[in-house]
Scaffold this active site. Structure first.
Site, PDB file in Angstrom:
ATOM      1  N   ALA A  29      35.772  15.841  61.524  1.00  0.00           N
ATOM      2  CA  ALA A  29      36.978  16.916  61.022  1.00  0.00           C
ATOM      3  C   ALA A  29      38.118  16.061  60.427  1.00  0.00           C
ATOM      4  O   ALA A  29      38.949  15.832  60.599  1.00  0.00           O
ATOM      5  CB  ALA A  29      37.700  17.554  62.233  1.00  0.00           C
ATOM      6  N   HIS A  34      42.083   9.965  58.067  1.00  0.00           N
ATOM      7  CA  HIS A  34      40.920   9.257  58.003  1.00  0.00           C
ATOM      8  C   HIS A  34      40.441   8.665  56.734  1.00  0.00           C
ATOM      9  O   HIS A  34      40.067   7.309  56.679  1.00  0.00           O
ATOM     10  CB  HIS A  34      39.780  10.200  58.464  1.00  0.00           C
ATOM     11  CG  HIS A  34      40.108  10.844  59.905  1.00  0.00           C
ATOM     12  ND1 HIS A  34      40.150  11.967  60.080  1.00  0.00           N
ATOM     13  CD2 HIS A  34      39.957  10.341  60.939  1.00  0.00           C
ATOM     14  CE1 HIS A  34      40.189  12.494  61.368  1.00  0.00           C
ATOM     15  NE2 HIS A  34      40.017  11.363  62.009  1.00  0.00           N
ATOM     16  N   SER A 185      43.068  16.217  63.224  1.00  0.00           N
ATOM     17  CA  SER A 185      42.258  16.939  63.273  1.00  0.00           C
ATOM     18  C   SER A 185      42.688  18.197  63.987  1.00  0.00           C
ATOM     19  O   SER A 185      42.132  19.295  64.011  1.00  0.00           O
ATOM     20  CB  SER A 185      40.970  16.533  63.962  1.00  0.00           C
ATOM     21  OG  SER A 185      40.665  15.151  63.254  1.00  0.00           O
TER      22      SER A 185
HETATM   23  P1  AMP Z   1      40.040  10.464  65.361  1.00  0.00           P
HETATM   24  O1  AMP Z   1      38.894  11.121  64.716  1.00  0.00           O
HETATM   25  O2  AMP Z   1      40.977  11.232  65.974  1.00  0.00           O
HETATM   26  O3  AMP Z   1      39.350   9.610  66.428  1.00  0.00           O
HETATM   27  O4  AMP Z   1      40.573   9.429  64.612  1.00  0.00           O
HETATM   28  C1  AMP Z   1      39.880   8.138  63.972  1.00  0.00           C
HETATM   29  C2  AMP Z   1      40.916   7.200  63.380  1.00  0.00           C
HETATM   30  O5  AMP Z   1      41.626   7.774  62.405  1.00  0.00           O
HETATM   31  C3  AMP Z   1      41.799   6.420  64.328  1.00  0.00           C
HETATM   32  O6  AMP Z   1      42.023   5.276  64.448  1.00  0.00           O
HETATM   33  C4  AMP Z   1      43.092   7.278  64.199  1.00  0.00           C
HETATM   34  O7  AMP Z   1      44.007   6.548  64.562  1.00  0.00           O
HETATM   35  C5  AMP Z   1      43.011   7.471  62.733  1.00  0.00           C
HETATM   36  N1  AMP Z   1      44.046   8.273  62.299  1.00  0.00           N
HETATM   37  C6  AMP Z   1      44.028   9.809  62.731  1.00  0.00           C
HETATM   38  N2  AMP Z   1      45.091  10.633  62.149  1.00  0.00           N
HETATM   39  C7  AMP Z   1      45.593   9.667  61.189  1.00  0.00           C
HETATM   40  C8  AMP Z   1      46.671   9.726  60.360  1.00  0.00           C
HETATM   41  N3  AMP Z   1      47.489  10.939  60.208  1.00  0.00           N
HETATM   42  N4  AMP Z   1      47.158   8.443  59.793  1.00  0.00           N
HETATM   43  C9  AMP Z   1      46.349   7.414  59.795  1.00  0.00           C
HETATM   44  N5  AMP Z   1      45.259   7.294  60.685  1.00  0.00           N
HETATM   45  C10 AMP Z   1      44.874   8.382  61.314  1.00  0.00           C
END
Ligand code: AMP
Length: 279
Positions: A29, A34, A185
């Site tokens: 998502a 990301h 997401s």
């Molecule tokens: P997730 O899909 O939520 O597990 O996130 C995957 C990676 O993207 C993780 O390292 C999160 O910390 C990073 N991430 C998610 N949202 C953000 C954002 N707004 N800014 C920077 N990194 C993000």
């Protein structure tokens, strides 16, 4: 773009892929947060691998797991726009866990006893299980994680060092919407009304930051509680300021010299988190 469904096929492919290899683990998502990590990995490495895997063991709330958004086709299009050379790993649960879907047990040095760890029992053991699996199996030279999940970033850095893995863990800044809401997401699950209110998390953190050096931390906490009592759509889960990298709460009677403010709040059933450096 090459998509791999099994770690075996990916490991074989990686043996001929040029190094350094940068890895960006995600749960899909995808949004601009990301993509900022993937772009940075592309800038700094010869090869880039991103994974899309919603890890069941890191969800203590099964409803949260069932409702977690997915958009694989759109995700692949967005990745391809950055570079056609990116490798994408989209495993099924059994490729990582086999038949026994449970997390391993890691010594996380107490970093998992507060905030997200306290509120989401077992969450960080799940994160540690899947991330160490990736780091050991694909041995990336660098792995990129967002400061959006700052506690997660510190925990991964801790395990990476304690297990003496060869990967360099790189923290990347939070990407925000125009109104300050940290991209997530989960934001796409908010109703339009909730979405309008969601920027209050960042607003509260900024309010705290602007007063942090002037008043004791105790008064900042009181103001944050009062701020959220006034919001009908939002329920504060926790607000805390810790040392910059310790996750240990700072002294209540002193103004904030250095530290990071962390916040979690519910909008309906959707739980959002954010954090901000106070210095
Ligand atoms: P997730 O899909 O939520 O597990 O996130 C995957 C990676 O993207 C993780 O390292 C999160 O910390 C990073 N991430 C998610 N949202 C953000 C954002 N707004 N800014 C920077 N990194 C993000």
């Amino acid at each position: 773009m090459k998509v791999f469904k099994t770690s075996q096929s990916l490991v074989e492919y990686l043996s001929i892929e040029t190094r350094p290899l940068g890895m960006v683990p995600t749960m899909g998502a995808l949004h601009l947060g990301h993509l900022s990590l993937i772009e940075r990995a592309v800038e700094e490495n010869q090869s880039v691998l991103t994974s899309i895997f919603v890890d069941p063991t890191q969800f203590n709330d099964k409803n949260d797991l069932v409702n977690y958004p997915t958009s694989i086709d759109e995700d692949l299009l967005q990745i391809e726009k950055i570079s056609k050379k990116i490798l994408v790993y989209i495993p099924e649960v059994d490729d990582i866990y086999g038949n026994i879907v449970e997390s391993k047990s890691f010594d996380l040095a107490g970093l998992d006893q507060v905030m997200e760890g306290e509120k989401r029992s077992g969450h960080f053991q799940g994160v540690a299980t899947v991330v160490t699996h990736f780091l050991k199996t694909f041995t990336p030279d660098r792995a990129y994680f967002g400061e959006k999940d700052f506690q997660q970033l510190l925990i991964i850095d801790h395990i990476n060092r304690s297990l003496k893995l060869k990967t360099k863990i790189i923290g990347c800044p939070i990407v925000r919407e125009k109104d300050g809401l940290a991209m997530s997401s989960r934001n796409r699950m908010l109703t339009p009304d909730q979405r309008n209110q969601a920027s209050k998390l960042f607003e509260a953190l900024q309010m705290v930051k602007s007063n942090a050096k002037k008043v004791p931390y105790r008064s900042l906490k009181t103001s944050v509680n009062a701020f959220f009592e006034k919001q009908d759509e939002i329920t504060l889960d926790y607000f805390m300021i810790t040392g910059p990298n310790t996750l240990k709460e700072i002294h209540l009677e002193q103004p904030v010299d250095q530290g990071r403010g962390f916040i979690a709040a519910y909008l309906g059933k959707i739980r959002l988190i954010d954090n901000l450096d106070m210095s």
